[in-house]
Design an enzyme around this catalytic site. Structure first.
Site, PDB file in Angstrom:
ATOM      1  N   LYS A  41       0.839  -1.200   0.000  1.00  0.00           N
ATOM      2  CA  LYS A  41       0.000   0.000   0.000  1.00  0.00           C
ATOM      3  C   LYS A  41       0.875   1.250   0.000  1.00  0.00           C
ATOM      4  O   LYS A  41       1.528   1.561   0.990  1.00  0.00           O
ATOM      5  CB  LYS A  41      -0.911   0.031   1.231  1.00  0.00           C
ATOM      6  CG  LYS A  41      -1.802   1.285   1.277  1.00  0.00           C
ATOM      7  CD  LYS A  41      -2.319   1.545   2.652  1.00  0.00           C
ATOM      8  CE  LYS A  41      -2.941   2.924   2.817  1.00  0.00           C
ATOM      9  NZ  LYS A  41      -2.335   4.034   2.093  1.00  0.00           N
ATOM     10  N   GLU A  83      -1.710   7.345  -0.520  1.00  0.00           N
ATOM     11  CA  GLU A  83      -2.691   7.754  -1.539  1.00  0.00           C
ATOM     12  C   GLU A  83      -2.313   9.074  -2.188  1.00  0.00           C
ATOM     13  O   GLU A  83      -2.834   9.409  -3.254  1.00  0.00           O
ATOM     14  CB  GLU A  83      -4.102   7.826  -0.945  1.00  0.00           C
ATOM     15  CG  GLU A  83      -4.250   8.665   0.293  1.00  0.00           C
ATOM     16  CD  GLU A  83      -4.108   7.869   1.580  1.00  0.00           C
ATOM     17  OE1 GLU A  83      -4.871   8.139   2.526  1.00  0.00           O
ATOM     18  OE2 GLU A  83      -3.235   6.987   1.644  1.00  0.00           O
ATOM     19  N   GLY A 106       6.248   5.180   8.526  1.00  0.00           N
ATOM     20  CA  GLY A 106       5.229   6.211   8.647  1.00  0.00           C
ATOM     21  C   GLY A 106       5.347   6.967   9.947  1.00  0.00           C
ATOM     22  O   GLY A 106       6.346   6.879  10.660  1.00  0.00           O
ATOM     23  N   GLY A 107       4.302   7.701  10.286  1.00  0.00           N
ATOM     24  CA  GLY A 107       4.294   8.501  11.494  1.00  0.00           C
ATOM     25  C   GLY A 107       4.070   7.657  12.736  1.00  0.00           C
ATOM     26  O   GLY A 107       3.552   6.534  12.672  1.00  0.00           O
ATOM     27  N   THR A 165       0.434   6.603  13.381  1.00  0.00           N
ATOM     28  CA  THR A 165       0.058   5.466  12.538  1.00  0.00           C
ATOM     29  C   THR A 165       0.649   4.177  13.093  1.00  0.00           C
ATOM     30  O   THR A 165      -0.020   3.129  13.095  1.00  0.00           O
ATOM     31  CB  THR A 165       0.544   5.687  11.093  1.00  0.00           C
ATOM     32  OG1 THR A 165       0.005   6.904  10.596  1.00  0.00           O
ATOM     33  CG2 THR A 165       0.107   4.543  10.192  1.00  0.00           C
ATOM     34  N   GLY A 166       1.874   4.242  13.588  1.00  0.00           N
ATOM     35  CA  GLY A 166       2.502   3.075  14.182  1.00  0.00           C
ATOM     36  C   GLY A 166       1.717   2.537  15.362  1.00  0.00           C
ATOM     37  O   GLY A 166       1.575   1.323  15.538  1.00  0.00           O
ATOM     38  N   GLU A 219       9.105   1.738  11.278  1.00  0.00           N
ATOM     39  CA  GLU A 219      10.076   2.837  11.207  1.00  0.00           C
ATOM     40  C   GLU A 219       9.260   4.114  11.234  1.00  0.00           C
ATOM     41  O   GLU A 219       8.529   4.415  10.302  1.00  0.00           O
ATOM     42  CB  GLU A 219      10.921   2.729   9.939  1.00  0.00           C
ATOM     43  CG  GLU A 219      12.175   3.610   9.993  1.00  0.00           C
ATOM     44  CD  GLU A 219      11.954   4.983   9.377  1.00  0.00           C
ATOM     45  OE1 GLU A 219      11.591   5.899  10.151  1.00  0.00           O
ATOM     46  OE2 GLU A 219      12.137   5.138   8.169  1.00  0.00           O
ATOM     47  N   CYS A 250      12.110  11.740   7.988  1.00  0.00           N
ATOM     48  CA  CYS A 250      11.934  11.280   9.364  1.00  0.00           C
ATOM     49  C   CYS A 250      13.184  11.472  10.204  1.00  0.00           C
ATOM     50  O   CYS A 250      13.109  11.709  11.410  1.00  0.00           O
ATOM     51  CB  CYS A 250      11.514   9.817   9.375  1.00  0.00           C
ATOM     52  SG  CYS A 250      12.610   8.722   8.461  1.00  0.00           S
ATOM     53  N   GLU A 307       7.343  16.378  16.172  1.00  0.00           N
ATOM     54  CA  GLU A 307       7.843  16.303  14.795  1.00  0.00           C
ATOM     55  C   GLU A 307       6.989  17.196  13.894  1.00  0.00           C
ATOM     56  O   GLU A 307       5.787  16.970  13.748  1.00  0.00           O
ATOM     57  CB  GLU A 307       7.802  14.856  14.291  1.00  0.00           C
ATOM     58  CG  GLU A 307       8.393  14.696  12.907  1.00  0.00           C
ATOM     59  CD  GLU A 307       8.402  13.250  12.443  1.00  0.00           C
ATOM     60  OE1 GLU A 307       9.402  12.837  11.833  1.00  0.00           O
ATOM     61  OE2 GLU A 307       7.412  12.541  12.694  1.00  0.00           O
TER      62      GLU A 307
END
Length: 490
Positions: free
Chosen positions: A174, A177, A227-228, A231-232, A249, A283, A384
């Site tokens: 994925k 988007e 990702g962020g 989201t993790g 990560e 990141c 961040e």
């Protein structure tokens, strides 16, 4: 205008709902593509396809050398069409041609590295006792759900897909988007080189539907996310239901420590590179610049002078040194952080506004920004921002530098600039981060591990660690003296 479809079981498909999503050029705000927008059912079909294909053994049981040959072909093809990929990456993400060029080149190297690695010596043997020989082997995990962000769209594809396929897994991939164009091109290459149908599957769509299905489906054996941090957390919660393997990560708020004995011009130059490369949308960006008191004023003045000289423009302009942010929404988020910094009492020393002159008014450009007179508890220091915003803090000695460096929930990257090699190593060993530098920044190699401490993630990608991320380890014990064990008396 480009029409992007999903790739499932060797076929290009629209989403079941027929929905699409606009893909925007961040330099102009124009729609450049219509991408299929999948949902949970699209993801479910892709996962079931990947499961069936893995269990068939067509890829997982293929000799390593044969799998490697496909990956070598992918690397060759990336290099063959590199100019097209660079153009599309810049169109999709906004980054400069120079940045896109590095990413495309590194992606080809990544496929070539894992193609070579999978054919090398593997496993271990032990003479555990006089009668038992123990063998340790590595096997593919199974079905891998791979989720990547928008800041390095093509390179992140390679970081995840290359080791996952090399290890013998099947994948459901994925992309973000917002930046699906070059991911689609990579799957065209995967189809062209002849990787068996069902091995590699591409599903586009929002994380709340596609990502959630990947995270909760019991047929998925491994979830690997870049990702962020938020989201993790969601991935961890979702994966806990099935105790699915995860590797994450995540975000960072990385310190760049500059001592008074550092090479001054080198330190300034790398500090600029550390935060403004990729428009700060990296990141591992060196967003917290910690400078020894005795040179802090001089350093700050030079840094601001240089930051004001950075040429911000569209990625296709060869004179541009920094491009736009990826979307209008993200630009507004960064501008909001700048307002927060001012409200918290930090001094806005440079930038802090949207660039709209010289034809940039339709894009999402922010001037390189610097805050001084900050404190550790300010949100712009703790959180961040993921944009071209640096904060400069001073420190008195090593002890305070290390304290400030580690005064964060993150631990992805960090650097030290000094000409005292003993001090450099002494300090960097105390910086709690997974990717560290001495007298440099943003240097990364596919052969070396990538990942962080604390809330910057779990596990390591790249290098041999990146292959192990997609493997299970099995112990096999062989009895060399086949006779009754005699544990129980007759």
């Amino acid at each position: 205008m480009l029409k992007l479809k999903m790739y499932i079981d060797g076929k290009w498909k629209e989403s079941i709902s027929k929905k699409t999503q606009d893909v925007i050029n961040p330099a102009t705000g124009e729609v450049i593509a219509k991408a299929a927008s999948g949902n949970a059912e699209d993801a479910r079909i892709a996962i079931e396809t990947a499961r069936k294909t893995f269990d068939s053994g067509i890829w997982s049981e293929m000799p390593n050398s044969e799998r490697a040959s496909f990956l070598f072909k992918i690397a060759d093809k990336i290099e063959e069409i590199s100019e097209e990929l660079i153009r599309l990456e810049t169109l999709d993400n906004g980054k400069t041609f120079r940045e896109s060029g590095y990413d495309v080149s590194d992606a080809a190297e990544c496929f070539r590295y894992y193609a070579g690695l999978i054919t090398k010596m593997d496993g271990q043997t032990y003479s555990a006792s006089e009668t038992i020989q123990t063998i340790v082997i590595h096997e593919p995990v199974g079905v891998c759900g791979l989720i990547v962000p928008w800041n390095h769209p093509f390179l992140m594809c390679a970081w995840k897909i290359a080791p996952a396929l090399a290890a013998g897994n099947t994948i459901v991939f994925k992309p973000s988007e917002m930046t699906p164009i070059t991911a689609t091109k990579l799957f065209e290459i995967i189809e062209e080189v002849g990787i068996p149908d069902g091995v590699a599957n591409l599903v586009m769509g929002p994380g709340r539907e596609v990502g959630n299905e990947i995270s909760t489906n019991s047929l998925v054996d491994q979830i690997s996310l870049i990702g962020g941090t938020n989201t993790g957390r969601q991935i961890m919660k979702a994966a806990s239901e099935n105790i699915t393997n995860i590797s994450l990560e995540l975000g960072g708020k990385s310190p760049n420590i500059i001592f008074s004995d550092a090479d001054f011009e080198t330190a300034v130059d790398y500090a600029l590179y550390g935060i403004y490369f990729g428009s700060g949308q990296v990141c591992s960006a060196g967003s917290r610049i910690l400078v020894e008191e005795s040179i802090c004023q001089e350093f700050t003045e030079k840094f601001i002078e240089r930051a004001k000289q950075i040429r911000v423009g569209t990625g296709d302009n060869p004179d541009s040194e920094m491009g736009p942010l990826v979307s209008h929404q993200h630009m507004e988020s960064v501008l909001n952080y700048i307002e927060i910094g001012k409200e918290e009492g930090a001094h806005l020393a440079c930038g802090g506004y949207r660039l709209e002159e010289n034809g940039l008014d339709s894009g999402y450009f922010i001037a390189p920004t610097v805050f001084t007179h900050v404190t550790p508890e300010m949100r712009i220091v703790r959180e961040e921002i993921f944009g071209p915003v640096a904060v400069i803090q001073s420190f008195k000695d090593e002890k305070e530098a290390i304290y400030l460096a580690n005064h964060t929930k993150y631990g992805l990257a960090g650097s030290v600039f000094t000409n005292d090699s003993a001090k450099a190593l002494r300090v960097i060993k105390k910086v709690r981060a997974g990717i560290t530098y001495i007298n440099t920044y943003h240097q990364g190699f596919v052969q070396a591990p990538w990942g962080g401490y604390k809330q910057s993630g779990i596990g390591r990608g790249l290098g041999t660690f990146g292959l192990q991320e997609f493997q299970e380890t099995k112990q096999i014990n062989i009895n060399l003296q086949v006779e009754p064990v005699g544990w129980f008396e007759n």
